[in-house]
Design an enzyme around this catalytic site. Sequence first.
Site, PDB file in Angstrom:
ATOM      1  N   THR A   1      34.484 -95.207 -37.383  1.00  0.00           N
ATOM      2  CA  THR A   1      35.055 -94.400 -38.452  1.00  0.00           C
ATOM      3  C   THR A   1      36.270 -93.647 -37.916  1.00  0.00           C
ATOM      4  O   THR A   1      36.500 -93.595 -36.710  1.00  0.00           O
ATOM      5  CB  THR A   1      34.023 -93.396 -38.985  1.00  0.00           C
ATOM      6  OG1 THR A   1      33.656 -92.489 -37.930  1.00  0.00           O
ATOM      7  CG2 THR A   1      32.769 -94.118 -39.479  1.00  0.00           C
TER       8      THR A   1
ATOM      9  N   TRP B   1      35.374 -74.568 -59.225  1.00  0.00           N
ATOM     10  CA  TRP B   1      35.846 -75.700 -58.430  1.00  0.00           C
ATOM     11  C   TRP B   1      37.124 -76.300 -59.016  1.00  0.00           C
ATOM     12  O   TRP B   1      37.263 -76.442 -60.234  1.00  0.00           O
ATOM     13  CB  TRP B   1      34.783 -76.794 -58.366  1.00  0.00           C
ATOM     14  CG  TRP B   1      33.560 -76.426 -57.579  1.00  0.00           C
ATOM     15  CD1 TRP B   1      32.319 -76.182 -58.061  1.00  0.00           C
ATOM     16  CD2 TRP B   1      33.468 -76.262 -56.155  1.00  0.00           C
ATOM     17  NE1 TRP B   1      31.448 -75.866 -57.046  1.00  0.00           N
ATOM     18  CE2 TRP B   1      32.131 -75.912 -55.862  1.00  0.00           C
ATOM     19  CE3 TRP B   1      34.386 -76.366 -55.108  1.00  0.00           C
ATOM     20  CZ2 TRP B   1      31.690 -75.683 -54.564  1.00  0.00           C
ATOM     21  CZ3 TRP B   1      33.948 -76.126 -53.822  1.00  0.00           C
ATOM     22  CH2 TRP B   1      32.627 -75.788 -53.561  1.00  0.00           C
TER      23      TRP B   1
ATOM     24  N   GLU C   1      31.350 -97.828 -43.419  1.00  0.00           N
ATOM     25  CA  GLU C   1      29.900 -97.991 -43.425  1.00  0.00           C
ATOM     26  C   GLU C   1      29.409 -98.997 -44.467  1.00  0.00           C
ATOM     27  O   GLU C   1      28.239 -99.383 -44.464  1.00  0.00           O
ATOM     28  CB  GLU C   1      29.217 -96.645 -43.703  1.00  0.00           C
ATOM     29  CG  GLU C   1      29.360 -95.638 -42.575  1.00  0.00           C
ATOM     30  CD  GLU C   1      30.573 -94.744 -42.689  1.00  0.00           C
ATOM     31  OE1 GLU C   1      30.546 -93.622 -42.152  1.00  0.00           O
ATOM     32  OE2 GLU C   1      31.584 -95.173 -43.320  1.00  0.00           O
TER      33      GLU C   1
ATOM     34  N   LYS D   1      37.463 -74.189 -53.936  1.00  0.00           N
ATOM     35  CA  LYS D   1      36.693 -73.202 -54.697  1.00  0.00           C
ATOM     36  C   LYS D   1      37.517 -71.939 -54.846  1.00  0.00           C
ATOM     37  O   LYS D   1      37.740 -71.201 -53.885  1.00  0.00           O
ATOM     38  CB  LYS D   1      35.358 -72.893 -54.025  1.00  0.00           C
ATOM     39  CG  LYS D   1      34.395 -72.157 -54.956  1.00  0.00           C
ATOM     40  CD  LYS D   1      32.963 -72.232 -54.480  1.00  0.00           C
ATOM     41  CE  LYS D   1      32.010 -71.743 -55.572  1.00  0.00           C
ATOM     42  NZ  LYS D   1      30.582 -71.883 -55.167  1.00  0.00           N
TER      43      LYS D   1
END
Length: 543
Positions: free
Chosen positions: A192, A450, A335, A445
């Site tokens: 990754t 949000w 993944e 936030k």
Amino acid sequence: MPDQSTVVNGLMQPRPLTIAHVLERAERLHAHKLVTTADVERLTYAEVADHTRRLATALDHLDVPVGARVGTFASNSRRHLELYLAVPATKRVLHSINIRLSAEHLEYIADHAEDDVVFVDRALLPRIWPSADRLPRVRYWVVLPDGSDEAIPVDPRVLDYDELVSSAPFTGSFEDAFTLADENLASGLCYTSGTTGPPKGVLYSHRSTVLHCLGTLAAGLIGICESDVVMPIVPMFHANAWGLPYGAIMAGASLVLPGASAEPAHLLRLMEAERVTVAGAVPTVWTSLVPELPSYDLSATRFLLGGGSAIAPALSETYRAVIGVPITHSWGMTEISPVGTIGGTRTRHRDATEDERVAVRAAQGQPLPLVNVRVVDVETGRELPRDGRAVGELQVAGPWVAGGYFRVDAAESFTADGWLRTGDLATLDAEGYLRLVDRIKDLIKSGGEWISSVELEAAIVSHPDVVEVAVVARPDPRWVERPVAYVVVRDGSTTTAEDLLRHITPMVAKWWLPDEFVFLDSLPKTGTGKLSKTTLRDSARIA
């Protein structure tokens, strides 16, 4: 409970799914099809198969153990393709290394993988050779000729790829490897990007790779077929180039590998000259091609795949307007081998309005066969309804989805029932269309509410002068966090922050409006070409 004594097993041959079969099928059925590297070399699948068999023998002569990791540090080329085939077909593990990594990360993953041999493009030697003495486990460095004239170190560990392959005998069939192998053996290793800690290794199996390969052939999705000419612009070190090389070989499609250059004129010239039908790239590449797009005949193109980060609807629609083919959204991760969903309209959208079809094309799409997705409440883990409105963490399961990481304990990345936690916030509708809302770590936030960086970016990039944008949070003493937009505009543009504010004000809530627009010549990228929001967040905190 049913009586277990009545359970009956099928009577089918237990032949394993292995990459050796992908090669043998191409050689036997599609030997005449071409593999083109950049615009300098054309070989048939038969010739590639011959080189692959000789390479397999060469790996034996180098005493590379079964199960050993074989690193590649290379661009998209025919020689890299031969490594894609020979290494796993001989029960070794192909470790494709990101060529854009820093020396620190490069050395970390090569050491963590315990690479036994590394194959490297000659042009890339200056990037990796300074690390050679810090990687004592690597016994040989094999140089892939690529037309460059970089100096080759005089060292007994350094070998020439073409000499190695040409001096090895032809070994005949891989049939024994195919029939006797365990399909659960590791076939490939990709790390990754390491944006939230050290890079983690994702260890693919033969079974997962072949099933993912078949997924790329599924009709109505990517649907690679024998008549296609497939051009993976996405690097072969990036999650196996999204499975496009293996899919093309399985289908018998011709392959075009663009080499090391990502120059727009080079890529467009190849697409025109080779009559490419299917191509895949990250949004930054598709964006770079737009100014020169009208100058090339891309009438053969039927499918353009975008991934790595969200495709702005305006970018996709630009391609549809110019060449008649939109960029199709996909979603996946290293993944997930990496493709999990594919976008696009379906038959039920034939009678939809054009605006409705644009909205559908803006979604990340539906799961490939065998892939299961769900969204769950971040706090409780409860599965949320598929109503297109409920926002939760996206989780995924399937036969080509990782169940763990290589030599790392990362139990927090998986649920108790074995689903992969993606870290993405998303919605699912009743038809299974996935729409990403944001990365959990990228949400802003502000004042207890949000703000989605993805939606705010989509609004800003819809301005005709905006080429790229990234929105990140800046700490704020009153509101906790406030959005800051980093913007790249077209050359010669006189667009100002006030212009962008006027443009997006009707599109988003007033309290979503960025506190600042920062104009840059380019945005920082990760090694796989994604926007590096980590870099921008650091910059925003300092400012």
